[in-house]
Design a protein around this motif. Structure first.
Motif, PDB file in Angstrom:
ATOM      1  N   UNK A  12       4.148  78.916  47.587  1.00 21.10           N
ATOM      2  CA  UNK A  12       3.637  78.119  48.694  1.00 21.10           C
ATOM      3  C   UNK A  12       4.387  76.796  48.723  1.00 21.10           C
ATOM      4  N   UNK A  13       4.819  76.385  49.903  1.00 19.84           N
ATOM      5  CA  UNK A  13       5.482  75.091  50.086  1.00 19.84           C
ATOM      6  C   UNK A  13       4.939  74.471  51.367  1.00 19.84           C
ATOM      7  N   UNK A  14       4.529  73.238  51.266  1.00 21.60           N
ATOM      8  CA  UNK A  14       4.015  72.553  52.442  1.00 21.60           C
ATOM      9  C   UNK A  14       2.789  73.234  53.031  1.00 21.60           C
ATOM     10  N   UNK A  15       1.972  73.840  52.183  1.00 15.90           N
ATOM     11  CA  UNK A  15       0.776  74.515  52.650  1.00 15.90           C
ATOM     12  C   UNK A  15       1.010  75.878  53.289  1.00 15.90           C
ATOM     13  N   UNK A  16       2.261  76.333  53.303  1.00 13.93           N
ATOM     14  CA  UNK A  16       2.617  77.620  53.911  1.00 13.93           C
ATOM     15  C   UNK A  16       3.146  78.576  52.849  1.00 13.93           C
ATOM     16  N   UNK A  17       2.764  79.827  52.954  1.00 15.64           N
ATOM     17  CA  UNK A  17       3.314  80.855  52.070  1.00 15.64           C
ATOM     18  C   UNK A  17       4.747  81.132  52.496  1.00 15.64           C
ATOM     19  N   UNK A  18       5.679  80.905  51.569  1.00 11.96           N
ATOM     20  CA  UNK A  18       7.089  81.147  51.884  1.00 11.96           C
ATOM     21  C   UNK A  18       7.604  82.438  51.251  1.00 11.96           C
ATOM     22  N   UNK A  19       6.845  82.951  50.278  1.00 10.32           N
ATOM     23  CA  UNK A  19       7.233  84.214  49.654  1.00 10.32           C
ATOM     24  C   UNK A  19       5.998  84.847  49.029  1.00 10.32           C
ATOM     25  N   UNK A  20       5.837  86.137  49.209  1.00  8.51           N
ATOM     26  CA  UNK A  20       4.724  86.897  48.645  1.00  8.51           C
ATOM     27  C   UNK A  20       5.300  88.225  48.191  1.00  8.51           C
ATOM     28  N   UNK A  21       5.531  88.367  46.887  1.00  9.52           N
ATOM     29  CA  UNK A  21       6.219  89.547  46.368  1.00  9.52           C
ATOM     30  C   UNK A  21       5.489  90.115  45.152  1.00  9.52           C
ATOM     31  N   UNK A  22       5.866  91.327  44.796  1.00 10.26           N
ATOM     32  CA  UNK A  22       5.434  91.921  43.536  1.00 10.26           C
ATOM     33  C   UNK A  22       6.623  91.872  42.594  1.00 10.26           C
ATOM     34  N   UNK A  23       6.338  91.541  41.342  1.00  3.07           N
ATOM     35  CA  UNK A  23       7.395  91.486  40.328  1.00  3.07           C
ATOM     36  C   UNK A  23       6.937  92.308  39.134  1.00  3.07           C
ATOM     37  N   UNK A  24       7.830  93.097  38.588  1.00  7.55           N
ATOM     38  CA  UNK A  24       7.526  93.908  37.421  1.00  7.55           C
ATOM     39  C   UNK A  24       8.333  93.369  36.248  1.00  7.55           C
ATOM     40  N   UNK A  25       7.659  93.072  35.161  1.00  9.73           N
ATOM     41  CA  UNK A  25       8.329  92.554  33.974  1.00  9.73           C
ATOM     42  C   UNK A  25       7.325  91.962  33.008  1.00  9.73           C
ATOM     43  N   UNK A  26       7.821  91.417  31.928  1.00  9.74           N
ATOM     44  CA  UNK A  26       6.923  90.884  30.901  1.00  9.74           C
ATOM     45  C   UNK A  26       6.147  89.666  31.389  1.00  9.74           C
ATOM     46  N   UNK A  27       6.795  88.836  32.222  1.00 12.38           N
ATOM     47  CA  UNK A  27       6.161  87.628  32.772  1.00 12.38           C
ATOM     48  C   UNK A  27       6.939  87.260  34.034  1.00 12.38           C
ATOM     49  N   UNK A  28       6.280  86.703  35.042  1.00 18.33           N
ATOM     50  CA  UNK A  28       7.020  86.348  36.256  1.00 18.33           C
ATOM     51  C   UNK A  28       8.091  85.284  35.980  1.00 18.33           C
ATOM     52  N   UNK A  29       9.273  85.510  36.504  1.00 19.01           N
ATOM     53  CA  UNK A  29      10.389  84.587  36.291  1.00 19.01           C
ATOM     54  C   UNK A  29      10.086  83.193  36.831  1.00 19.01           C
ATOM     55  N   UNK A  30       9.295  83.107  37.886  1.00 15.38           N
ATOM     56  CA  UNK A  30       8.975  81.808  38.476  1.00 15.38           C
ATOM     57  C   UNK A  30       8.262  80.907  37.461  1.00 15.38           C
ATOM     58  N   UNK A  31       7.472  81.480  36.558  1.00 14.06           N
ATOM     59  CA  UNK A  31       6.800  80.675  35.530  1.00 14.06           C
ATOM     60  C   UNK A  31       7.801  80.142  34.510  1.00 14.06           C
ATOM     61  N   UNK A  32       8.724  80.994  34.109  1.00 18.91           N
ATOM     62  CA  UNK A  32       9.763  80.580  33.161  1.00 18.91           C
ATOM     63  C   UNK A  32      10.602  79.460  33.784  1.00 18.91           C
ATOM     64  N   UNK A  33      10.981  79.636  35.045  1.00 18.12           N
ATOM     65  CA  UNK A  33      11.800  78.637  35.744  1.00 18.12           C
ATOM     66  C   UNK A  33      11.067  77.307  35.887  1.00 18.12           C
ATOM     67  N   UNK A  34       9.780  77.354  36.252  1.00 18.39           N
ATOM     68  CA  UNK A  34       9.003  76.121  36.433  1.00 18.39           C
ATOM     69  C   UNK A  34       8.861  75.376  35.114  1.00 18.39           C
ATOM     70  N   UNK A  35       8.601  76.095  34.033  1.00 14.20           N
ATOM     71  CA  UNK A  35       8.459  75.457  32.727  1.00 14.20           C
ATOM     72  C   UNK A  35       9.776  74.815  32.292  1.00 14.20           C
TER      73      UNK A  35
END
Length: 176
Positions: A12-35
């Protein structure tokens, strides 16, 4: 999702959903990137650990150890765990660690027989992992230097089980 290792990732950016996906793996990459981004942002601010106030005994040495381990971390390296539960920490030590490490944007809650709270700190690749029993009493508090704490990740066996269960669900849907 209800399938281990299958993650719904909503950006979500600016109150709008910009991406809504399914990801398969041990942990979502977006969490690793944010950390990682949180740690890089803190390192780029030029701030170092502040001076320890009176009553602080062990926190400065722990901060030095964690800083050294995260700087030397390499992909595939074993997790470095500091078990805070077993260390002689004063209230001042705990407050100083909390103030210096802070919390990042990633918070993962894992529920099972008890609960586990996993939070990235502002020190790259350094995570606070706190375990609670079924009555919400803190039973283990650790700081871990790693990509992502293992307790947050779906294991290979979980992914295999999810694949089998998803195949069964798809068969059921196709038969309907």
């Amino acid at each position: 999702s209800v399938f281990a290792g299958v993650w719904r990732v909503v950006v979500v950016a600016g109150g709008q959903t910009v991406r809504d996906t399914l990801e398969v793996g041990s942990v979502p990459q977006v969490l690793v990137d944010a950390a990682l981004e949180d740690g890089q942002r803190a390192a780029g601010s030029g701030s170092r650990f502040g001076a320890a106030p009176d009553g602080v005994m062990n926190a400065p040495a722990l901060l030095t150890e964690l800083d050294d381990r995260q700087r030397r971390w390499q992909p595939g390296a074993a997790t470095h765990v500091v078990n805070l539960t077993l260390l002689p920490l004063t209230d001042g030590d705990s407050m100083h660690l909390d103030a210096q490490l802070g919390a990042g944007r990633v918070l993962i809650l894992s529920r099972g027989y008890g609960n586990c709270r996993i939070v990235n700190t502002r020190l790259s690749r350094t995570w606070r992992v706190t375990y609670f029993n079924s009555t919400d009493i803190n039973i283990l508090d650790t700081l871990e230097v790693c990509r992502v704490p293992e307790v947050a990740c779906a294991a290979a066996e979980d992914l295999e089980d999810s694949a089998e269960r998803l195949a069964e669900v798809l068969d059921w849907v196709q038969a309907a």
